[in-house]
Design an enzyme around this catalytic site. Structure first.
Site, PDB file in Angstrom:
ATOM      1  N   GLU A   1      49.821  43.444  41.828  1.00 25.57           N
ATOM      2  CA  GLU A   1      48.418  43.785  42.093  1.00 25.57           C
ATOM      3  C   GLU A   1      48.293  44.341  43.504  1.00 25.57           C
ATOM      4  OE1 GLU A   1      45.524  40.650  41.803  1.00 25.57           O
ATOM      5  OE2 GLU A   1      46.491  39.756  40.065  1.00 25.57           O
TER       6      GLU A   1
ATOM      7  N   TRP B   1      35.900  40.974  48.475  1.00 26.26           N
ATOM      8  CA  TRP B   1      35.863  39.564  48.892  1.00 26.26           C
ATOM      9  C   TRP B   1      36.075  39.378  50.384  1.00 26.26           C
ATOM     10  CZ3 TRP B   1      40.740  39.049  50.729  1.00 26.26           C
ATOM     11  CH2 TRP B   1      41.763  39.795  50.112  1.00 26.26           C
TER      12      TRP B   1
ATOM     13  N   ASN C   1      47.907  32.359  37.232  1.00 27.08           N
ATOM     14  CA  ASN C   1      47.554  33.412  38.185  1.00 27.08           C
ATOM     15  C   ASN C   1      47.489  32.831  39.586  1.00 27.08           C
ATOM     16  OD1 ASN C   1      46.688  36.281  38.433  1.00 27.08           O
ATOM     17  ND2 ASN C   1      44.905  35.339  39.421  1.00 27.08           N
ATOM     18  N   GLU C   2      48.333  33.374  40.454  1.00 23.13           N
ATOM     19  CA  GLU C   2      48.258  33.034  41.871  1.00 23.13           C
ATOM     20  C   GLU C   2      48.118  31.529  42.107  1.00 23.13           C
ATOM     21  OE1 GLU C   2      45.133  35.615  43.270  1.00 23.13           O
ATOM     22  OE2 GLU C   2      46.523  37.292  43.501  1.00 23.13           O
TER      23      GLU C   2
HETATM   24  C1  GLA Z   1      43.543  38.353  42.995  1.00 26.98           C
HETATM   25  C2  GLA Z   1      43.474  38.033  41.516  1.00 26.98           C
HETATM   26  C3  GLA Z   1      42.819  39.099  40.700  1.00 26.98           C
HETATM   27  C4  GLA Z   1      41.624  39.663  41.422  1.00 26.98           C
HETATM   28  C5  GLA Z   1      42.052  40.192  42.765  1.00 26.98           C
HETATM   29  C6  GLA Z   1      40.930  40.855  43.530  1.00 26.98           C
HETATM   30  O1  GLA Z   1      44.708  38.945  43.375  1.00 26.98           O
HETATM   31  O2  GLA Z   1      44.730  37.750  40.956  1.00 26.98           O
HETATM   32  O3  GLA Z   1      42.429  38.524  39.467  1.00 26.98           O
HETATM   33  O4  GLA Z   1      40.683  38.658  41.601  1.00 26.98           O
HETATM   34  O5  GLA Z   1      42.527  39.120  43.540  1.00 26.98           O
HETATM   35  O6  GLA Z   1      41.350  41.362  44.753  1.00 26.98           O
END
Ligand code: GLA
Ligand code: ZN
Length: 673
Positions: free
Chosen positions: A312, A320, A152-153
């Site tokens: 997303e 955040w 993830n990211e």
């Molecule tokens: C990121 C993460 C998600 C979530 C989002 C919240 O993009 O990949 O898991 O935490 O931020 O904005």
């Protein structure tokens, strides 16, 4: 060959991150019922599930995930299946505390959030490949599987680790890149401040030093950290390709610089089967639809112009940022469809059902805490129908007018310490030029400085401090062959090792711009200058000025005051069949518009004065036709001229002549023909 679109989808993708492990199974039935109601076609599952899938070393529990995938399949929802390698379980860290990352200050970060990973750690690498293998063996040909979502990211929340395994790995990386330690000494300029190394063994990561460290070392460390993450991505990807043939593999990017600046997405774009992106509005008072458009254009560009997928974004506020406003009514749909206009083959959200526990419980979702009797849910259902009506645009590509050069390596170099002015911000210049182009209704492709630019009548270089000789030659050939180039100050200054190009500034661009820069002269805090130009037109600027010496270029605007008064501020150089413009100061929005207006006169680009401000008009075109998107970001009804009549897909009506786009609305016309 792996496919490049989610397997089994016939229309666009609509859905989000689905985390059923946070809910009792009784809720899952309700989830799939609501997914059907909203027109959900694709969900991302299992991204953070390692500790549930392997509760203790070597003991697996796939039962719950079997049931989730089967349930989704029975309900016609396709699955983007995560490899959970961004969150090794607590037991893993008890056994391998060295896998926790270390900061440049030498602090080891702890378990208890996510992404606590040293990407050089051999135990982590082995464990990541192992859990990926287990998942691929079990689900590689599951009928619900549409694509794989690795990790993830990458790049957040930890962009680099500075531990001893990373030090050893960095030395190996340097040895491969440079061959000999003397080549490193030369490239890094270690003669300066006595930093010379006698062997690779003496080299460390750029850990905290008493004062500014070696800039070329810091730059190489960013390259190393990026390449190391990519090694781990490709290791997982190769397992998936082997055990789950044909299924596309992706990892979710975050191309918006403010969200991740540590990953060279040009390089990553070549490794994934399908580019996917996460994007969140940055609500810092600026026009959020412009930062969205920029991220979407950059994502399409790293995909080489091919369709990509928004994996997303948020239905409403995030949790955040310092302040997290809700989205206004209609804003979610405008956001989602703006991504689609700019090449996304759908719109997915973080996340499906809003969490009750954990760090993200105040982050909006498709199913909010308030349930289905809410504005957000009603808008989600409406958007699902809209996305559903756009199936015919699959595979079409967004048309762009202008190229803006972009390079993460230059960005990294630009942000090293001890520069002529801390007020100069490369990101701000990129944003400002992008916004000026957006306001002229020009669609932007981003391009690497060494890419083929011949398809674009106008190329803009907002601030590209690091530029190789090859990039300079590329721009020169582009202009000689008839292109129009606009270059902003502090571009083309250093080579790939952050060494100043030989001779006067701007070394990589002197020839093409027909000038040299004798001295930079940044302004004191808050300082401003005026420029006078054609017909006495005055412009305002701040932050930066320069002593420019024309060597073939003509002066178009001149500094009217300050230390550089009387010297050229904006120049134009005719070279071969084209023109190269240079602006040596930080123009405000009005100044950028004036500059781009003049430069556009050197191109075949027609002005779009008939389009109202903040009504975004973008076209996708391909075998299935041409689709015109009109997105009205204003509170006033607008009209957009249509060259050709067509069918409006969201309302089903006919459209001809002038297309009405009500305040806050989106229209998508499939043009006849
Ligand atoms: C990121 C993460 C998600 C979530 C989002 C919240 O993009 O990949 O898991 O935490 O931020 O904005
Ligand atoms: Zn490390």
């Amino acid at each position: 060959m792996p496919e490049t679109t989610p397997r089994g989808l016939t229309g666009l993708a609509f859905g989000g991150d689905y985390n059923p492990e946070q809910w009792p199974e009784s809720v899952w039935r309700e989830d799939v019922r609501l997914m059907r109601e909203a027109g959900v076609t694709l969900v991302s599952v299992g991204i953070f599930s390692w500790a549930l899938l392997e509760p203790s070393p070597g003991a697996y529990d796939f039962g719950w995930l079997d049931r989730v995938l089967d349930l989704l399949h029975e309900n016609g929802v396709r699955v983007d299946l995560g490899t959970p390698t961004v969150v090794p379980p607590a037991w893993f860290y008890r056994a391998h505390p060295d896998a926790l990352p270390v900061t440049a200050r030498g602090e080891r970060l702890a378990f208890g959030s996510r992404g606590a990973i040293c990407h050089s750690n051999a135990d982590y690498r082995a464990a990541a490949v192992d859990i990926t293998t287990r998942l691929a063996e079990r689900y590689g040909d599951h009928p619900a599987l549409a694509m794989w979502h690795v990790h993830n990211e990458y790049g957040v929340p930890v962009s680099a680790c500075y531990c001893d395994s990373c030090a050893a790995h960095f030395r190996r990386w340097l040895a491969r890149a440079y061959g000999t330690v003397d080549a490193v000494n030369e490239a890094w300029g270690t003669a300066f401040w006595g930093q010379r190394y006698a062997s690779f063994e003496e080299i460390d990561p750029p850990r905290l030093t008493p004062t500014v460290g070696n800039p070329a070392q810091a730059l190489d460390y960013r390259r190393f950290a990026d390449a190391t993450m990519r090694e781990n991505f490709t290791a997982e990807r190769d397992v998936l390709h082997r055990l789950s043939p044909g299924i596309p593999v992706t990892t979710n990017f975050m191309t918006a610089l403010s969200q991740c600046d540590s990953v060279d997405y040009w390089a990553w774009g070549r490794e994934v089967d399908l580019v996917t992106n996460d994007h969140y509005l940055i609500t810092d008072g600026r026009r959020t639809h412009v930062n969205l458009a920029m991220a979407a254009d950059l994502t399409r560009s790293v995909a080489g112009g091919a369709p990509w997928l928004l994996l997303e974004h948020s239905t409403s506020g995030v949790n955040w940022q310092p302040r997290n406003p809700a989205k206004a009514p209609g804003q979610m749909a405008r956001n989602s469809l703006a991504h689609v206009a700019r090449g996304s083959e759908g719109a997915l959200f973080f996340q499906w059902r809003q969490s009750r526990r954990g760090a993200e419980k105040f982050h909006s979702a498709m199913v909010p805490h308030g349930g289905t009797d809410t504005r957000v849910w009603r808008e989600v259902v409406e958007l699902g129908a809209s996305v559903g009506s756009l199936a015919s645009l699959r595979g079409t590509r967004t048309e762009a007018d202008v190229a803006v050069l972009w390079d993460w390596h230059s960005w990294w170099a630009q942000n090293l310490d001890w520069r002529p002015s801390e007020d100069h911000d490369a990101r701000e210049r990129a944003d400002a030029f992008y916004e000026a182009l957006y306001d002229r209704h020009l669609t932007v492709d981003f391009a690497h400085p060494e890419a083929d630019l011949s398809g674009h009548p106008l190329v803009v270089v907002p601030a590209l401090y690091l530029m190789t000789r090859a990039a300079g030659d590329n721009l020169r050939a582009y202009v000689e062959n008839g292109g129009t180039l606009v270059v902003s100050y502090f571009s083309g200054i250093v080579d790939e090792h952050d060494a100043v190009h030989e001779g006067p500034h701007p070394g990589a661009l002197r020839d093409v711009l027909g000038l040299t820069v004798e001295e930079f002269s940044p302004l004191p805090a808050g300082g401003r200058v005026r420029l006078t130009g054609p017909g006495g037109a005055e412009l305002d600027a701040d932050v930066w000025t320069e002593f420019v010496v024309p060597r073939g270029a003509e002066t178009v605007w001149t500094y009217a005051d300050g230390l550089t008064a009387g010297h050229p501020a904006v120049t134009r150089h005719r070279l071969g069949g084209g023109t190269a413009w240079y602006v040596s100061t930080r123009l405000d929005a009005e100044g950028l518009d004036a500059l781009l207006g003049r430069a556009a006169e050197d191109t075949p680009l027609a002005p779009r004065a008939d389009l109202p401000r903040d009504v975004e008009v973008v076209r996708r075109t391909g075998e299935s036709g041409t689709f015109l998107f009109a997105i009205n970001h204003t509170a006033t009804d607008a009209e957009v001229p249509l060259g050709t009549a067509g069918t409006e897909l969201l309302t089903g009506g006919r459209a001809a002549g002038r297309l009405a786009v009500p305040a806050g609305a989106v229209r998508v016309v499939r043009l006849d023909g």
